[in-house]
Write a protein that holds these residues in place. Structure first.
Motif, mmCIF file in Angstrom:
data_model
loop_
_atom_site.group_PDB
_atom_site.id
_atom_site.type_symbol
_atom_site.label_atom_id
_atom_site.label_comp_id
_atom_site.label_asym_id
_atom_site.label_seq_id
_atom_site.Cartn_x
_atom_site.Cartn_y
_atom_site.Cartn_z
ATOM 1 N N THR A 68 101.517 30.138 32.463
ATOM 2 C CA THR A 68 102.260 30.543 33.663
ATOM 3 C C THR A 68 101.350 31.024 34.778
ATOM 4 O O THR A 68 101.776 31.093 35.925
ATOM 5 N N GLU A 106 101.208 28.504 37.548
ATOM 6 C CA GLU A 106 102.451 28.038 38.146
ATOM 7 C C GLU A 106 102.638 28.671 39.520
ATOM 8 O O GLU A 106 102.282 29.825 39.735
ATOM 9 N N ARG A 115 111.085 26.311 41.821
ATOM 10 C CA ARG A 115 109.632 26.388 41.916
ATOM 11 C C ARG A 115 109.154 25.236 42.780
ATOM 12 O O ARG A 115 109.611 24.123 42.637
#
Length: 82
Positions: free
Chosen positions: A58, A61, A71
């Protein structure tokens, strides 16, 4: 804070598999409907390594667009550990 409960709990994550985490529950004395639950993995355990893999995954991300819940951009694959 009022009563505190603790123990271990098993979880299954679709990416890293099974996790065994210790937990502690702390309740507010004036409002027992509110609680803070903290989960931790034993240092050096397979569960701790799995949580580290999720963190690494993550970390690359993009931030979530809080207005739309989406996202934006490309999500990088997990980095190899080395």
């Amino acid at each position: 804070m009022g009563d505190k409960t603790s123990g271990t709990k098993g979880f299954h994550h679709p990416v890293v598999g099974d996790l065994t985490l210790s937990y502690e529950t702390l309740r507010v004395a004036d409002d027992p409907a509110q609680a803070l639950v903290v989960h931790t993995a034993e240092p050096g355990s397979a569960s701790a390594e799995s949580l580290r893999l999720l963190l690494d995954r993550t970390a690359d991300e993009p931030a979530e667009d809080t207005a739309s819940g989406n996202r934006a951009g490309h999500v990088a694959p997990p980095r190899p550990r080395g």
